[in-house]
Structure formats: C-alpha cells, structure tokens
Design a protein around this motif. Structure first.
Motif, PDB file in Angstrom:
ATOM      1  N   LYS A  15       3.470  41.627  68.347  1.00  0.00           N
ATOM      2  CA  LYS A  15       3.256  40.884  69.434  1.00  0.00           C
ATOM      3  C   LYS A  15       4.402  39.601  69.790  1.00  0.00           C
ATOM      4  CE  LYS A  15       0.051  38.107  72.236  1.00  0.00           C
ATOM      5  NZ  LYS A  15      -1.501  37.656  72.277  1.00  0.00           N
ATOM      6  N   TYR A  16       4.769  39.005  68.959  1.00  0.00           N
ATOM      7  CA  TYR A  16       5.893  38.173  68.980  1.00  0.00           C
ATOM      8  C   TYR A  16       6.982  38.472  68.066  1.00  0.00           C
ATOM      9  CZ  TYR A  16       1.690  35.205  70.753  1.00  0.00           C
ATOM     10  OH  TYR A  16       0.743  35.023  71.552  1.00  0.00           O
ATOM     11  N   GLN A  17       7.509  39.586  68.434  1.00  0.00           N
ATOM     12  CA  GLN A  17       8.420  40.095  67.642  1.00  0.00           C
ATOM     13  C   GLN A  17       9.833  39.186  67.890  1.00  0.00           C
ATOM     14  OE1 GLN A  17      10.144  44.256  68.233  1.00  0.00           O
ATOM     15  NE2 GLN A  17       8.413  44.375  66.661  1.00  0.00           N
ATOM     16  N   ASN A  18      10.078  38.797  69.140  1.00  0.00           N
ATOM     17  CA  ASN A  18      11.226  37.796  69.419  1.00  0.00           C
ATOM     18  C   ASN A  18      11.207  36.744  68.808  1.00  0.00           C
ATOM     19  OD1 ASN A  18      12.512  39.973  71.068  1.00  0.00           O
ATOM     20  ND2 ASN A  18      11.310  38.985  73.020  1.00  0.00           N
ATOM     21  N   LEU A  19       9.976  36.151  68.662  1.00  0.00           N
ATOM     22  CA  LEU A  19       9.997  34.680  67.822  1.00  0.00           C
ATOM     23  C   LEU A  19      10.120  34.723  66.415  1.00  0.00           C
ATOM     24  CD1 LEU A  19       6.709  32.773  69.042  1.00  0.00           C
ATOM     25  CD2 LEU A  19       9.187  32.084  69.207  1.00  0.00           C
ATOM     26  N   PHE A  20       9.535  35.921  65.734  1.00  0.00           N
ATOM     27  CA  PHE A  20       9.881  35.984  64.485  1.00  0.00           C
ATOM     28  C   PHE A  20      11.416  36.486  64.065  1.00  0.00           C
ATOM     29  CE2 PHE A  20       5.144  36.740  64.119  1.00  0.00           C
ATOM     30  CZ  PHE A  20       4.885  35.951  62.783  1.00  0.00           C
ATOM     31  N   THR A  21      11.938  37.100  64.987  1.00  0.00           N
ATOM     32  CA  THR A  21      13.245  37.555  64.559  1.00  0.00           C
ATOM     33  C   THR A  21      14.286  36.221  64.981  1.00  0.00           C
ATOM     34  OG1 THR A  21      13.124  39.626  65.659  1.00  0.00           O
ATOM     35  CG2 THR A  21      15.133  38.846  65.725  1.00  0.00           C
ATOM     36  N   LYS A  22      13.756  35.486  66.009  1.00  0.00           N
ATOM     37  CA  LYS A  22      14.556  34.094  66.112  1.00  0.00           C
ATOM     38  C   LYS A  22      14.683  33.218  64.911  1.00  0.00           C
ATOM     39  CE  LYS A  22      14.339  32.483  70.340  1.00  0.00           C
ATOM     40  NZ  LYS A  22      15.503  32.167  70.771  1.00  0.00           N
ATOM     41  N   PHE A  23      13.493  33.087  64.291  1.00  0.00           N
ATOM     42  CA  PHE A  23      13.588  32.342  63.056  1.00  0.00           C
ATOM     43  C   PHE A  23      13.860  32.859  61.893  1.00  0.00           C
ATOM     44  CE2 PHE A  23      11.077  29.890  66.108  1.00  0.00           C
ATOM     45  CZ  PHE A  23      11.264  28.604  65.748  1.00  0.00           C
ATOM     46  N   ALA A  24      14.094  34.408  61.940  1.00  0.00           N
ATOM     47  CA  ALA A  24      14.641  35.106  60.800  1.00  0.00           C
ATOM     48  C   ALA A  24      13.478  35.455  59.796  1.00  0.00           C
ATOM     49  CB  ALA A  24      15.891  34.642  60.057  1.00  0.00           C
ATOM     50  N   VAL A  25      12.098  35.280  60.283  1.00  0.00           N
ATOM     51  CA  VAL A  25      11.158  35.824  59.437  1.00  0.00           C
ATOM     52  C   VAL A  25      10.882  37.196  59.714  1.00  0.00           C
ATOM     53  CG1 VAL A  25       8.773  35.333  58.620  1.00  0.00           C
ATOM     54  CG2 VAL A  25      10.319  33.364  59.282  1.00  0.00           C
ATOM     55  N   ASN A  26      11.760  38.235  59.083  1.00  0.00           N
ATOM     56  CA  ASN A  26      11.734  39.310  59.630  1.00  0.00           C
ATOM     57  C   ASN A  26      11.954  40.366  58.735  1.00  0.00           C
ATOM     58  OD1 ASN A  26      14.243  38.725  59.270  1.00  0.00           O
ATOM     59  ND2 ASN A  26      14.882  39.422  61.581  1.00  0.00           N
ATOM     60  N   THR A  27      11.895  40.152  57.414  1.00  0.00           N
ATOM     61  CA  THR A  27      12.071  41.211  56.031  1.00  0.00           C
ATOM     62  C   THR A  27      10.593  41.126  55.504  1.00  0.00           C
ATOM     63  OG1 THR A  27      12.396  39.593  54.406  1.00  0.00           O
ATOM     64  CG2 THR A  27      14.350  40.283  55.852  1.00  0.00           C
ATOM     65  N   PRO A  28      10.319  42.285  54.859  1.00  0.00           N
ATOM     66  CA  PRO A  28       8.954  42.603  54.140  1.00  0.00           C
ATOM     67  C   PRO A  28       8.542  41.220  53.438  1.00  0.00           C
ATOM     68  CG  PRO A  28      10.110  44.353  53.931  1.00  0.00           C
ATOM     69  CD  PRO A  28      11.040  43.437  54.655  1.00  0.00           C
ATOM     70  N   LEU A  29       9.485  40.693  52.534  1.00  0.00           N
ATOM     71  CA  LEU A  29       9.227  39.395  51.727  1.00  0.00           C
ATOM     72  C   LEU A  29       8.854  38.102  52.489  1.00  0.00           C
ATOM     73  CD1 LEU A  29      11.073  39.566  48.241  1.00  0.00           C
ATOM     74  CD2 LEU A  29       8.525  39.618  48.591  1.00  0.00           C
TER      75      LEU A  29
END
Length: 215
Positions: A15-29
C-alpha cells in the motif's frame, strides 16, 4: 509471472510502496527487521502509549531520579484505582531527565508528547524533528508538534516510523542481520549500547517470522 518485489509481499508495504522506497526500506532483510520491530511494538497499528503502570512496576522500572516512591504510590495503579496516566507522563518524561533525553521543556510536555504511532515516537524533540523532516524533505504541510494525535493515522504513523528508522541508521544493521542492535535502537534509542532491550526474544521471533514473509 510471479511478482518478486519484496514490497508486494505484505499489504502494508504494498500500500505504501513509495514511502518504503523513499526510505530505502525495500530489501527482504530491511523489511523483515522493520516489520518485526513494528509487530512487537504495536502489532503494525498506530497506538498511543499506555501508562497505566502499577505501583510495583513504577518502583522497579524507573529509578527514584525519575519518580519518587511517594508519587509512585500515589499515582500508580492499585486494585481499587487506575493509574493517573497524565500525571505519570509529566513526571516520568519531565524534569531534567525529560529535558535532556526528550527535549520536553515545560510541565505538560510529557503527556502531550507521550508515545504515539507504530514505533511510539516520544518527546518534543522527536515530534519537532519529525515535523521539520516532513515539511522540508517530504514537502508535507503537517505539524506534529501542534497536532501530535496525527500520529494515530496510519500514513503519518508509518512516515514517523520510517523517519525514526532512518534517523537511527537501522538499515545498515538490517543489512548485517544485527537484530539485537536494531532492538536497542528501537527500544533504547542507541543501537550501540550494551543494555538489553525489553522483550528482545519476542522481537527476534517476530523478525524471523517476517524473514519468511519477505524472502
């Protein structure tokens, strides 16, 4: 074709893909550690801090420099009464300790800026820092100092949690799978302290669960 984007593997990150990408929280770990901590702190739901401490909990959890025995017995929860949460917040998060550690300047700041959100953002300095960031970096016209209950909204709460995660540089520890350091950063505020964070085992268990979700 199967979607291999880890962000798509949980409803909140999708739902908040853009936010997670902006903060670089976007890898499995990174996602596993973020969600594991958030699940422990609030079950992934924005919450306001519960300060309904018993007398015994106040005396054991906080030193006498934070609350006197007299105040603990007068304000804490007993069998016949609930704790006076507002007064407890102003005492526990006030005074010289509150000023030094949370930036709380006046009596009442402890209650006004008690923990809220997914990661329980606490203290005037954090509410101010978050406001400055979202206004200057994200370009959002919001003020969490004036309206702290905004952190009970899902989107605002997530922004606050990601901001705190970034501020404590927790991605770097997630990349090394250093869960204990992340737990210290979330619970104590310092990843490099030697103190043991509260409920370290539950944080670890929940993180392991989300490793499977985002793998």
């Amino acid at each position: 074709m199967k979607n291999t984007d880890p962000l798509a593997k949980h409803p909140l990150s999708a739902k908040y893909q853009n936010l997670f990408t902006k903060f670089a929280v976007n890898t499995p770990l990174r996602l596993a550690h973020f969600f594991g901590q958030a699940a422990h702190e609030s079950n992934l739901k924005p919450r306001v801090e519960n300060l309904n401490y018993s007398v015994e909990a106040l005396l054991s959890k906080f030193g006498r420099h934070r609350i006197s025995e007299v105040d603990a017995r007068k304000l804490g929860r007993i069998r016949t009464q609930l704790a006076n949460q507002e007064m407890l917040a102003n005492i526990l998060y006030g005074g010289s300790w509150g000023l030094k550690n949370l930036g709380n300047k006046t009596f009442g700041d402890g209650w006004k800026y008690r923990g809220r959100g997914i990661f329980q953002i606490t203290g005037l300095s954090n509410y101010w820092g978050l406001t400055k960031y979202v206004q200057e970096v994200l370009g959002l016209n919001v003020d969490y100092v004036e309206n702290p209950d905004l952190l009970l909204n899902e989107a605002d709460s997530l922004i606050a949690a990601l901001w705190y995660w970034q501020m404590k540089k927790l991605n770097s520890y997630a990349d090394k799978d250093q869960g204990l350091k992340i737990s210290r950063g979330i619970n104590i505020g310092n990843p490099d302290t030697e103190k043991i964070p509260n409920h370290a085992e539950d944080r670890k268990v929940k993180t392991e669960k989300f490793k499977k979700v985002f793998s």
